[in-house]
Structures are given as C-alpha cells and as structure tokens.
Scaffold this motif. Structure first.
Motif, PDB file in Angstrom:
ATOM      1  N   UNK A  57       7.754  39.368 -31.337  1.00 39.68           N
ATOM      2  CA  UNK A  57       8.913  38.867 -30.596  1.00 39.68           C
ATOM      3  C   UNK A  57      10.077  38.559 -31.553  1.00 39.68           C
ATOM      4  N   UNK A  58       9.800  37.832 -32.631  1.00 40.27           N
ATOM      5  CA  UNK A  58      10.860  37.490 -33.587  1.00 40.27           C
ATOM      6  C   UNK A  58      11.360  38.731 -34.331  1.00 40.27           C
ATOM      7  N   UNK A  59      10.440  39.688 -34.601  1.00 40.58           N
ATOM      8  CA  UNK A  59      10.873  40.934 -35.243  1.00 40.58           C
ATOM      9  C   UNK A  59      11.891  41.647 -34.369  1.00 40.58           C
ATOM     10  N   UNK A  60      11.628  41.668 -33.071  1.00 44.12           N
ATOM     11  CA  UNK A  60      12.518  42.383 -32.167  1.00 44.12           C
ATOM     12  C   UNK A  60      13.822  41.629 -31.951  1.00 44.12           C
ATOM     13  N   UNK A  61      13.763  40.307 -31.929  1.00 42.07           N
ATOM     14  CA  UNK A  61      14.979  39.501 -31.721  1.00 42.07           C
ATOM     15  C   UNK A  61      15.950  39.698 -32.881  1.00 42.07           C
ATOM     16  N   UNK A  62      15.444  39.718 -34.123  1.00 42.11           N
ATOM     17  CA  UNK A  62      16.272  39.977 -35.289  1.00 42.11           C
ATOM     18  C   UNK A  62      16.928  38.694 -35.793  1.00 42.11           C
ATOM     19  N   UNK A  63      17.362  38.711 -37.026  1.00 40.87           N
ATOM     20  CA  UNK A  63      17.980  37.515 -37.604  1.00 40.87           C
ATOM     21  C   UNK A  63      19.441  37.349 -37.206  1.00 40.87           C
ATOM     22  N   UNK A  64      20.031  38.359 -36.614  1.00 38.99           N
ATOM     23  CA  UNK A  64      21.440  38.253 -36.226  1.00 38.99           C
ATOM     24  C   UNK A  64      21.627  37.500 -34.915  1.00 38.99           C
ATOM     25  N   UNK A  65      20.533  37.278 -34.196  1.00 41.77           N
ATOM     26  CA  UNK A  65      20.609  36.526 -32.943  1.00 41.77           C
ATOM     27  C   UNK A  65      20.497  35.033 -33.247  1.00 41.77           C
ATOM     28  N   UNK A  66      20.946  34.191 -32.352  1.00 43.97           N
ATOM     29  CA  UNK A  66      20.860  32.743 -32.601  1.00 43.97           C
ATOM     30  C   UNK A  66      19.405  32.263 -32.620  1.00 43.97           C
ATOM     31  N   UNK A  67      19.195  31.135 -33.252  1.00 47.01           N
ATOM     32  CA  UNK A  67      17.843  30.573 -33.350  1.00 47.01           C
ATOM     33  C   UNK A  67      17.248  30.298 -31.974  1.00 47.01           C
TER      34      UNK A  67
END
Length: 94
Positions: free
Chosen positions: A33-43
């Motif tokens: 899930x976090x891999x797909x969300x990516x670091x560019x999205x908000x926490x």
C-alpha cells in the motif's frame, strides 16, 4: 513445511506475511500500500474517489515515523528495487 516471515511496514505499521522464497525477492520494509502511494503523497493519504486505483489501495491514516524518516525509507526502497532489477536482469539475460 513452508516457513513464514512476519513483516511490519516501517511507515504505516501494517503487518503481512511472506514465505522465505518471497522474502528473497521482496525484502522491503514498506508494505504494498505504501509502495503504491509513493513518497510524493501526503502522510495522511486519502483515496480519491474520482481516480481509478487498484483494489488493494486503502487510505493511510497516519505514519508511525517522521516525514524525514519516511523519505529516507522510500529512498532506501528505491535503491533496493534498483539492485533487485539489476540482479534479475543479469540472471535472465545470461
């Protein structure tokens, strides 16, 4: 008998299991899930209703690390993906 390895996402705290064989190819500290969300999205990511997303994507209500640590974990993940990609490429192109 297949041995399972218990994993816990270093970003959101989600837990999952991997077999030893799966762990060889996916030793990442970040859940799918976090891999797909990516670091560019908000926490505190909310799944947008108007956007087509995979069935497994769910909201990330919060992170269990600081945002700086989250970015470091994503950078580490991208480096691991790069290494794995090179290893697989060399293995299958030999």
């Amino acid at each position: 008998m297949t041995k399972y390895i218990q994993m816990k996402c270093a970003i959101c705290g989600d837990e999952w299991e991997l077999t030893e064989k799966q762990f060889e190819y996916e030793p990442f500290k970040i859940c799918l899930n976090c891999r797909f969300i990516n670091m560019n999205e908000p926490a505190h990511f909310k799944v947008p209703k108007e956007r087509l997303v995979p069935y497994f994507l769910r909201e990330r209500k919060g992170i269990i690390v600081s945002e700086d640590e989250m970015r470091r974990l994503y950078n580490e993940y991208y480096q691991q993906i790069d290494i794995l990609h090179r290893e697989l490429k060399n293995h299958y192109l030999e």
